[in-house]
Design a protein around this motif. Structure first.
Motif, short mmCIF file in Angstrom:
data_model
loop_
_atom_site.label_atom_id
_atom_site.label_comp_id
_atom_site.label_asym_id
_atom_site.label_seq_id
_atom_site.Cartn_x
_atom_site.Cartn_y
_atom_site.Cartn_z
N GLU A 69 36.17 44.09 36.30
CA GLU A 69 36.17 42.75 36.90
C GLU A 69 36.98 42.79 38.18
O GLU A 69 38.10 43.32 38.20
CB GLU A 69 36.76 41.75 35.91
N ILE A 70 36.43 42.26 39.26
CA ILE A 70 37.10 42.27 40.57
C ILE A 70 37.12 40.87 41.17
O ILE A 70 36.10 40.19 41.20
CB ILE A 70 36.41 43.21 41.57
N ARG A 71 38.28 40.47 41.65
CA ARG A 71 38.44 39.19 42.36
C ARG A 71 39.13 39.48 43.69
O ARG A 71 40.00 40.34 43.77
CB ARG A 71 39.30 38.21 41.56
N SER A 72 38.77 38.73 44.72
CA SER A 72 39.44 38.89 46.01
C SER A 72 39.65 37.53 46.67
O SER A 72 38.81 36.64 46.55
CB SER A 72 38.62 39.81 46.93
N SER A 100 45.55 45.33 43.64
CA SER A 100 46.27 45.41 42.37
C SER A 100 45.27 45.91 41.33
O SER A 100 44.29 45.23 41.02
CB SER A 100 46.82 44.03 41.97
N CYS A 101 45.52 47.11 40.81
CA CYS A 101 44.57 47.77 39.90
C CYS A 101 45.20 47.94 38.52
O CYS A 101 46.26 48.56 38.39
CB CYS A 101 44.18 49.12 40.49
N ARG A 102 44.55 47.39 37.51
CA ARG A 102 45.05 47.49 36.14
C ARG A 102 44.10 48.34 35.31
O ARG A 102 42.97 47.93 35.03
CB ARG A 102 45.21 46.10 35.53
N VAL A 103 44.61 49.50 34.92
CA VAL A 103 43.83 50.47 34.14
C VAL A 103 44.60 50.78 32.86
O VAL A 103 45.83 50.87 32.90
CB VAL A 103 43.62 51.78 34.95
N LEU A 129 41.84 43.96 40.39
CA LEU A 129 40.80 44.71 39.69
C LEU A 129 41.28 45.04 38.27
O LEU A 129 42.39 45.52 38.08
CB LEU A 129 40.47 45.98 40.46
N TYR A 130 40.43 44.74 37.28
CA TYR A 130 40.77 44.97 35.88
C TYR A 130 39.74 45.92 35.26
O TYR A 130 38.53 45.68 35.37
CB TYR A 130 40.79 43.66 35.11
N VAL A 131 40.23 46.97 34.62
CA VAL A 131 39.35 47.95 33.99
C VAL A 131 39.62 47.99 32.49
O VAL A 131 40.77 48.09 32.06
CB VAL A 131 39.58 49.36 34.58
N THR A 132 38.55 47.89 31.72
CA THR A 132 38.64 48.02 30.27
C THR A 132 37.73 49.16 29.84
O THR A 132 36.55 49.17 30.18
CB THR A 132 38.22 46.72 29.56
N ASP A 160 30.74 50.64 41.09
CA ASP A 160 29.79 50.41 42.19
C ASP A 160 29.03 49.10 42.00
O ASP A 160 28.81 48.35 42.96
CB ASP A 160 28.80 51.57 42.28
N GLU A 161 28.63 48.84 40.78
CA GLU A 161 27.87 47.61 40.51
C GLU A 161 28.75 46.38 40.68
O GLU A 161 28.33 45.38 41.29
CB GLU A 161 27.31 47.64 39.09
N ALA A 162 30.00 46.43 40.18
CA ALA A 162 30.92 45.29 40.31
C ALA A 162 31.24 45.04 41.79
O ALA A 162 31.27 43.89 42.24
CB ALA A 162 32.19 45.56 39.51
#
Length: 292
Positions: free
Chosen positions: A23-26, A35-38, A64-67, A138-140
Protein backbone atom coordinates in the motif's frame (compact mmCIF):
# COMPACT_ATOMS: atom_id res chain seq x y z
CA UNK A 1 2.23 16.78 -18.46
CA UNK A 2 2.42 17.72 -14.79
CA UNK A 3 1.54 15.28 -12.00
CA UNK A 4 0.15 15.92 -8.56
CA UNK A 5 2.06 14.76 -5.48
CA UNK A 6 -1.12 13.38 -3.92
CA UNK A 7 -2.08 9.82 -4.69
CA UNK A 8 -2.79 6.29 -3.49
CA UNK A 9 -2.05 2.85 -4.86
CA UNK A 10 -2.25 -0.71 -3.58
CA UNK A 11 -1.80 -4.24 -4.81
CA UNK A 12 -2.24 -7.72 -3.34
CA UNK A 13 -1.16 -10.95 -4.97
CA UNK A 14 -0.60 -14.57 -4.03
CA UNK A 15 2.61 -15.76 -5.67
CA UNK A 16 3.94 -19.28 -5.07
CA UNK A 17 1.59 -19.78 -2.10
CA UNK A 18 2.77 -16.53 -0.45
CA UNK A 19 0.48 -13.51 -0.06
CA UNK A 20 2.16 -10.17 -0.69
CA UNK A 21 0.39 -6.85 -0.12
CA UNK A 22 1.72 -3.33 -0.73
CA UNK A 23 0.00 0.00 0.00
CA UNK A 24 1.42 3.40 -1.02
CA UNK A 25 0.22 6.90 -0.11
CA UNK A 26 1.80 10.20 -1.10
CA UNK A 27 1.17 13.83 -0.15
CA UNK A 28 2.80 17.20 -0.79
CA UNK A 29 6.38 17.77 0.28
CA UNK A 30 9.13 20.10 -0.83
CA UNK A 31 11.48 17.19 -1.51
CA UNK A 32 11.25 13.39 -1.89
CA UNK A 33 10.82 11.60 1.42
CA UNK A 34 10.00 7.90 1.74
CA UNK A 35 8.86 6.08 4.87
CA UNK A 36 9.06 2.33 4.18
CA UNK A 37 7.65 -0.26 6.58
CA UNK A 38 8.74 -3.83 5.91
CA UNK A 39 8.40 -6.85 8.26
CA UNK A 40 11.61 -7.19 10.25
CA UNK A 41 12.47 -10.65 8.91
CA UNK A 42 12.37 -9.22 5.36
CA UNK A 43 14.30 -6.01 6.10
CA UNK A 44 16.81 -6.91 3.37
CA UNK A 45 14.12 -5.80 0.87
CA UNK A 46 13.97 -2.20 2.10
CA UNK A 47 16.89 -0.79 0.10
CA UNK A 48 15.66 -2.42 -3.11
CA UNK A 49 12.15 -1.04 -2.52
CA UNK A 50 13.52 2.46 -1.85
CA UNK A 51 15.56 2.41 -5.06
CA UNK A 52 12.58 1.22 -7.12
CA UNK A 53 10.26 3.90 -5.72
CA UNK A 54 12.81 6.70 -6.06
CA UNK A 55 13.29 5.73 -9.69
CA UNK A 56 9.62 6.50 -10.44
CA UNK A 57 8.65 9.23 -7.95
CA UNK A 58 10.63 12.46 -7.73
CA UNK A 59 8.85 14.58 -5.15
CA UNK A 60 6.42 14.16 -2.26
CA UNK A 61 6.16 12.51 1.13
CA UNK A 62 5.54 8.81 0.50
CA UNK A 63 4.38 6.21 3.02
CA UNK A 64 4.76 2.60 1.91
CA UNK A 65 3.55 -0.49 3.79
CA UNK A 66 4.58 -4.04 2.89
CA UNK A 67 2.92 -7.18 4.22
CA UNK A 68 4.41 -10.58 3.38
CA UNK A 69 2.70 -13.77 4.42
CA UNK A 70 4.27 -17.18 5.03
CA UNK A 71 4.62 -19.74 2.29
CA UNK A 72 1.90 -22.29 3.07
CA UNK A 73 4.05 -25.10 1.70
CA UNK A 74 7.13 -24.04 3.63
CA UNK A 75 8.19 -26.70 6.17
CA UNK A 76 9.34 -25.33 9.51
CA UNK A 77 11.75 -27.43 11.59
CA UNK A 78 10.80 -27.67 15.27
CA UNK A 79 13.40 -29.08 17.69
CA UNK A 80 13.06 -29.73 21.42
CA UNK A 81 15.53 -28.13 23.77
CA UNK A 82 15.96 -31.27 25.89
CA UNK A 83 18.36 -29.72 28.37
CA UNK A 84 15.93 -26.91 29.17
CA UNK A 85 12.92 -29.26 29.25
CA UNK A 86 14.72 -31.56 31.70
CA UNK A 87 15.53 -28.61 33.93
CA UNK A 88 11.88 -27.46 34.02
CA UNK A 89 10.62 -31.01 34.77
CA UNK A 90 13.12 -31.58 37.59
CA UNK A 91 12.24 -28.20 39.11
CA UNK A 92 8.52 -29.05 39.01
CA UNK A 93 9.14 -32.42 40.68
CA UNK A 94 11.17 -30.73 43.38
CA UNK A 95 8.30 -28.35 44.09
CA UNK A 96 5.83 -31.25 44.31
CA UNK A 97 7.99 -33.21 46.75
CA UNK A 98 8.93 -30.30 49.01
CA UNK A 99 5.48 -28.82 49.37
CA UNK A 100 3.45 -32.02 49.11
CA UNK A 101 1.42 -30.99 46.14
CA UNK A 102 0.13 -33.26 43.39
CA UNK A 103 2.54 -34.13 40.65
CA UNK A 104 0.48 -33.28 37.53
CA UNK A 105 3.33 -32.59 35.15
CA UNK A 106 2.23 -33.03 31.51
CA UNK A 107 3.57 -32.33 28.04
CA UNK A 108 1.12 -29.46 27.57
CA UNK A 109 2.28 -27.90 30.85
CA UNK A 110 5.99 -28.11 30.05
CA UNK A 111 5.49 -26.89 26.48
CA UNK A 112 4.19 -23.57 27.80
CA UNK A 113 7.58 -22.61 29.17
CA UNK A 114 9.66 -20.31 26.93
CA UNK A 115 12.39 -21.65 24.65
CA UNK A 116 11.35 -25.30 25.04
CA UNK A 117 11.04 -25.48 21.26
CA UNK A 118 13.52 -24.11 18.75
CA UNK A 119 11.79 -23.23 15.47
CA UNK A 120 13.86 -22.79 12.34
CA UNK A 121 12.71 -22.05 8.82
CA UNK A 122 14.45 -22.79 5.53
CA UNK A 123 16.78 -20.03 4.35
CA UNK A 124 14.92 -17.38 2.32
CA UNK A 125 15.76 -17.11 -1.35
CA UNK A 126 16.20 -13.33 -1.29
CA UNK A 127 16.40 -12.84 -5.04
CA UNK A 128 13.28 -14.90 -5.67
CA UNK A 129 11.33 -13.06 -2.97
CA UNK A 130 12.45 -9.68 -4.32
CA UNK A 131 11.20 -10.60 -7.79
CA UNK A 132 7.81 -11.46 -6.29
CA UNK A 133 7.66 -8.26 -4.20
CA UNK A 134 8.83 -6.19 -7.18
CA UNK A 135 5.89 -7.46 -9.25
CA UNK A 136 3.41 -6.30 -6.60
CA UNK A 137 5.29 -3.03 -6.07
CA UNK A 138 5.17 -2.18 -9.79
CA UNK A 139 1.40 -2.58 -9.84
CA UNK A 140 0.88 -0.47 -6.69
CA UNK A 141 3.20 2.25 -8.02
CA UNK A 142 1.38 2.21 -11.35
CA UNK A 143 -1.95 2.88 -9.63
CA UNK A 144 -0.42 5.65 -7.53
CA UNK A 145 1.10 7.33 -10.59
CA UNK A 146 -2.18 7.03 -12.53
CA UNK A 147 -3.96 8.88 -9.73
CA UNK A 148 -1.25 11.54 -9.58
CA UNK A 149 -1.51 12.02 -13.34
CA UNK A 150 -5.30 12.36 -13.18
CA UNK A 151 -4.94 14.98 -10.44
CA UNK A 152 -2.23 16.65 -12.53
CA UNK A 153 -4.67 17.13 -15.42
CA UNK A 154 -7.03 19.03 -13.12
CA UNK A 155 -4.17 21.10 -11.71
CA UNK A 156 -2.95 21.95 -15.21
CA UNK A 157 -6.42 23.11 -16.28
CA UNK A 158 -6.79 25.36 -13.25
CA UNK A 159 -3.25 26.79 -13.49
CA UNK A 160 -3.58 27.43 -17.25
CA UNK A 161 -6.88 29.24 -16.73
CA UNK A 162 -5.37 31.44 -14.05
CA UNK A 163 -2.36 32.18 -16.26
CA UNK A 164 -4.70 33.48 -18.96
CA UNK A 165 -6.47 35.61 -16.36
CA UNK A 166 -3.16 37.18 -15.29
CA UNK A 167 -2.12 37.84 -18.89
CA UNK A 168 -5.47 39.54 -19.46
CA UNK A 169 -4.82 41.77 -16.46
CA UNK A 170 -1.31 42.55 -17.72
CA UNK A 171 -2.86 43.64 -21.01
CA UNK A 172 -5.10 46.04 -19.06
CA UNK A 173 -2.03 47.48 -17.33
CA UNK A 174 -0.31 47.98 -20.70
CA UNK A 175 -3.40 49.70 -22.08
CA UNK A 176 -4.09 51.87 -19.05
CA UNK A 177 -0.50 52.99 -18.29
CA UNK A 178 -0.10 55.41 -21.27
CA UNK A 179 -3.52 56.88 -20.51
CA UNK A 180 -2.35 57.89 -17.02
CA UNK A 181 0.47 59.94 -18.56
CA UNK A 182 -1.99 61.86 -20.74
CA UNK A 183 -4.28 62.39 -17.74
CA UNK A 184 -1.32 63.64 -15.71
CA UNK A 185 -0.37 66.10 -18.49
CA UNK A 186 -3.94 67.38 -18.67
CA UNK A 187 -4.27 67.80 -14.89
CA UNK A 188 -0.88 69.48 -14.70
CA UNK A 189 -1.93 71.96 -17.41
CA UNK A 190 -5.17 72.74 -15.58
CA UNK A 191 -3.32 73.17 -12.30
CA UNK A 192 -0.81 75.60 -13.77
CA UNK A 193 -3.57 77.57 -15.49
CA UNK A 194 -5.42 77.79 -12.20
CA UNK A 195 -2.36 78.97 -10.31
CA UNK A 196 -1.30 81.48 -12.94
CA UNK A 197 -4.88 82.53 -13.66
CA UNK A 198 -3.93 82.55 -17.29
CA UNK A 199 -4.36 80.45 -20.37
CA UNK A 200 -0.77 81.11 -21.37
CA UNK A 201 1.05 77.94 -20.38
CA UNK A 202 4.60 76.88 -21.20
CA UNK A 203 3.89 73.79 -23.31
CA UNK A 204 7.54 72.75 -23.29
CA UNK A 205 7.54 72.73 -19.48
CA UNK A 206 4.39 70.62 -19.49
CA UNK A 207 5.88 68.16 -21.95
CA UNK A 208 9.07 67.92 -19.89
CA UNK A 209 7.16 67.24 -16.67
CA UNK A 210 4.95 64.67 -18.44
CA UNK A 211 8.04 62.93 -19.82
CA UNK A 212 9.59 62.75 -16.36
CA UNK A 213 6.34 61.34 -14.98
CA UNK A 214 6.06 58.83 -17.83
CA UNK A 215 9.59 57.59 -17.20
CA UNK A 216 8.89 57.28 -13.49
CA UNK A 217 5.77 55.14 -13.90
CA UNK A 218 6.86 53.18 -17.00
CA UNK A 219 6.17 49.48 -16.56
CA UNK A 220 6.91 48.30 -20.09
CA UNK A 221 10.03 46.39 -19.07
CA UNK A 222 8.22 44.68 -16.21
CA UNK A 223 5.23 43.62 -18.31
CA UNK A 224 7.53 42.30 -21.06
CA UNK A 225 9.49 40.25 -18.51
CA UNK A 226 6.25 39.06 -16.93
CA UNK A 227 4.97 37.81 -20.29
CA UNK A 228 8.33 36.13 -20.91
CA UNK A 229 8.11 34.37 -17.54
CA UNK A 230 4.66 33.08 -18.44
CA UNK A 231 5.94 31.67 -21.73
CA UNK A 232 8.70 29.86 -19.88
CA UNK A 233 6.23 28.75 -17.21
CA UNK A 234 3.95 27.15 -19.82
CA UNK A 235 6.87 25.31 -21.44
CA UNK A 236 7.90 23.89 -18.07
CA UNK A 237 4.35 22.69 -17.40
CA UNK A 238 4.37 20.85 -20.73
CA UNK A 239 7.74 19.18 -20.11
CA UNK A 240 8.27 15.70 -18.66
CA UNK A 241 9.65 14.77 -15.26
CA UNK A 242 9.56 16.73 -12.02
CA UNK A 243 8.72 20.40 -12.66
CA UNK A 244 7.43 21.59 -9.28
CA UNK A 245 10.60 23.34 -8.11
CA UNK A 246 11.17 25.02 -11.49
CA UNK A 247 7.64 26.42 -11.60
CA UNK A 248 7.98 27.60 -8.01
CA UNK A 249 11.14 29.54 -8.93
CA UNK A 250 9.50 31.14 -11.99
CA UNK A 251 6.55 32.20 -9.84
CA UNK A 252 8.92 33.99 -7.48
CA UNK A 253 10.22 35.97 -10.46
CA UNK A 254 6.64 36.76 -11.56
CA UNK A 255 5.81 38.06 -8.10
CA UNK A 256 8.92 40.23 -8.16
CA UNK A 257 7.80 41.86 -11.42
CA UNK A 258 4.25 42.32 -10.09
CA UNK A 259 5.60 44.01 -6.95
CA UNK A 260 7.74 46.34 -9.05
CA UNK A 261 4.73 47.31 -11.17
CA UNK A 262 2.74 47.92 -7.99
CA UNK A 263 5.43 50.22 -6.62
CA UNK A 264 5.45 52.29 -9.82
CA UNK A 265 1.78 52.83 -10.60
CA UNK A 266 0.18 55.98 -9.22
CA UNK A 267 -3.30 55.38 -10.49
CA UNK A 268 -6.10 53.82 -8.41
CA UNK A 269 -7.43 51.73 -11.28
CA UNK A 270 -3.99 50.34 -12.06
CA UNK A 271 -3.37 49.67 -8.37
CA UNK A 272 -6.53 47.54 -8.23
CA UNK A 273 -5.43 45.61 -11.32
CA UNK A 274 -2.04 44.91 -9.75
CA UNK A 275 -3.75 43.62 -6.61
CA UNK A 276 -5.78 41.24 -8.79
CA UNK A 277 -2.60 40.09 -10.56
CA UNK A 278 -0.90 39.32 -7.25
CA UNK A 279 -3.97 37.52 -5.95
CA UNK A 280 -4.05 35.26 -9.03
CA UNK A 281 -0.31 34.60 -8.78
CA UNK A 282 -0.79 33.53 -5.17
CA UNK A 283 -3.52 31.09 -6.21
CA UNK A 284 -1.21 29.70 -8.90
CA UNK A 285 1.54 29.36 -6.29
CA UNK A 286 -0.80 27.39 -4.02
CA UNK A 287 -1.58 25.00 -6.87
CA UNK A 288 2.08 24.64 -7.81
CA UNK A 289 2.75 23.43 -4.26
CA UNK A 290 0.83 20.28 -5.30
CA UNK A 291 2.92 19.65 -8.43
CA UNK A 292 5.58 16.93 -8.47
Amino acid sequence: MIKSMTGYGSSRKIIDNREISIEIRSVNHRYFELSCRVPREFSFLEEKIRAAVKNRLFRGKVDLYVTIGSDENEQALVAVNHGLASGYINALKELAQKYGISDDISVSLVSRYPDIFNVSKPEIDEEKLWNEVSEVLDEALGKLIDMRQAEGVKLNEDISQRCETVLGLVAEVEKRSPQTVEEYRRKLTEKIQEVLCSTAVDEQRILTEAAIFADKIAVDEETVRLRSHFEQFKKILESDGSVGRKTDFILQEMNREANTIGSKVQDAQLAHIVVDIKAELEKIREQVQNVE
